[in-house]
Design a protein around this motif. Structure first.
Motif, PDB file in Angstrom:
ATOM      1  N   GLU A 196      -2.185 -11.518  -0.140  1.00 58.00           N
ATOM      2  CA  GLU A 196      -2.462 -10.089   0.095  1.00 58.00           C
ATOM      3  C   GLU A 196      -2.947  -9.426  -1.194  1.00 58.00           C
ATOM      4  O   GLU A 196      -3.872  -8.605  -1.177  1.00 58.00           O
ATOM      5  N   ALA A 248      -6.629  -7.727  -1.767  1.00 57.77           N
ATOM      6  CA  ALA A 248      -6.716  -6.321  -2.185  1.00 57.77           C
ATOM      7  C   ALA A 248      -7.487  -6.201  -3.501  1.00 57.77           C
ATOM      8  O   ALA A 248      -8.382  -5.357  -3.642  1.00 57.77           O
ATOM      9  N   TRP A 292       0.859  -1.173   0.000  1.00 57.29           N
ATOM     10  CA  TRP A 292       0.000   0.000   0.000  1.00 57.29           C
ATOM     11  C   TRP A 292       0.901   1.230   0.000  1.00 57.29           C
ATOM     12  O   TRP A 292       1.955   1.182   0.598  1.00 57.29           O
ATOM     13  N   SER A 351     -11.136  -6.659  -2.959  1.00 59.78           N
ATOM     14  CA  SER A 351     -11.797  -5.519  -2.304  1.00 59.78           C
ATOM     15  C   SER A 351     -12.093  -4.390  -3.304  1.00 59.78           C
ATOM     16  O   SER A 351     -12.937  -3.541  -3.041  1.00 59.78           O
ATOM     17  N   GLU A 370      -3.592   0.361  -3.977  1.00 61.05           N
ATOM     18  CA  GLU A 370      -4.783   1.213  -4.031  1.00 61.05           C
ATOM     19  C   GLU A 370      -4.866   1.917  -5.391  1.00 61.05           C
ATOM     20  O   GLU A 370      -5.895   1.890  -6.075  1.00 61.05           O
TER      21      GLU A 370
END
Ligand code: THG
Length: 263
Positions: free
Chosen positions: A142, A146, A102, A149, A106
């Motif tokens: 991970e 991510a 991160w 999401s 994102e």
């Protein structure tokens, strides 16, 4: 298993020079040649020498699309350059790539959603590339969480275990194979897998033998895609044979010929 053509990369002298002079000829020649050889995507990497990554990526996308309809795999660590490319891609692209960090995830997953692009997630983070499959698989998890999401479907997430040259990192070979198998167990549906095939032989002798042997072994371990030299005929033949043996294609006495025609 499909191939992302690796050749339009500023690490090659002719491509670096073409970018510097804004002369599209070398780019367009390699785009057409790789398409004729059966590439499913074309990797576009402006290389470290390109001063203005945004401008270079936009130019590469534009001149490639003038001669070729294949989808593009935008290869840069500069996310502004990736976004500039995505804005003008005519086909859904692939973003190459994002580590398990991160806020990079994102930015990249939000872009992927906005432009319906696929994403290559690298099994590395701030600590770098780890040796063991366990750590690589944990990082793949991970990336999966991510991506999920952000509503990225697993068929659009390609996990790259990260391949290092076998002459300096020989003990990574079996860990990469193990990672390819285990990544398929971390989620259902599972993400896809991809490798930079030619990395294995950088700086080594008899490169093409190493590349095609690695390809056959990785396909046996479930590999879905590779950034590779699609213009290497023996590599194409090896991939075609490996696909038959893994029951990914129906056997035919002329399978090699068929593969050469259809990609
Ligand atoms: N994973 C992902 N993307 C990638 C890589 C990866 N993109 C870049 C790279 N790795 C895959 N592409 C290449 C392209 C060229 C070479 C290796 C990988 C190569 N080039 C010659 C060399 O370095 O010896 C250049 C020789 C010359 O200058 O003429 O080997 O791992 N997701």
């Amino acid at each position: 298993m499909f191939v992302v053509g690796e050749r339009i990369n500023g690490m090659y002298k002719d491509i670096a020079e073409a970018i510097r002079k804004e002369d599209p000829r070398a780019i367009q020649t390699w785009a057409k040649r790789q398409a004729d050889c059966g590439a499913r995507y074309l990797d576009l990497n402006p290389g470290p020498a390109a001063r203005d990554q945004v401008k270079a990526m936009r130019w590469l996308v534009r001149v490639t699309q003038e001669v070729c309809d294949l989808p593009l795999c935008l290869d840069s660590t500069d996310y502004d350059a990736i976004e500039a490319g995505l804005e003008i891609c005519k086909q859904p692209a692939m973003i190459n790539s994002v580590p398990a960090e991160w806020p990079k995830m994102e930015r990249v997953f939000a872009m992927a959603k906005k432009y319906t692009a696929a994403v290559i997630g690298l099994a590395m983070n701030e600590q770098g590339i780890s040796h063991d499959a366990d750590t690589r698989v944990a990082l793949a998890m991970e990336l999966v969480a991510a991506a999920d999401s952000y509503g990225i479907p697993m068929e659009d997430l390609y996990i790259d275990p990260l391949v290092l040259p076998c002459n300096v990192a020989q003990s990574h070979g079996p860990e990469v194979m193990l990672t390819l198998r285990q990544v398929k167990l971390v989620a259902d549906p599972a993400p896809r897998t991809i490798v930079g095939l030619s990395n294995i032989s950088q700086g080594a002798r008899n490169r093409r033998l190493l590349d095609r042997t690695f390809a056959a072994m990785a396909i046996a371990n479930g590999l879905d895609a590779a950034v590779a030299d699609i213009c290497d005929e023996e590599l194409r033949e090896t991939i075609a044979a490996a696909r038959i043996i893994m029951n990914l294609d129906a056997y035919s006495d002329s399978y090699v010929e068929e593969y050469k025609k259809s990609g």
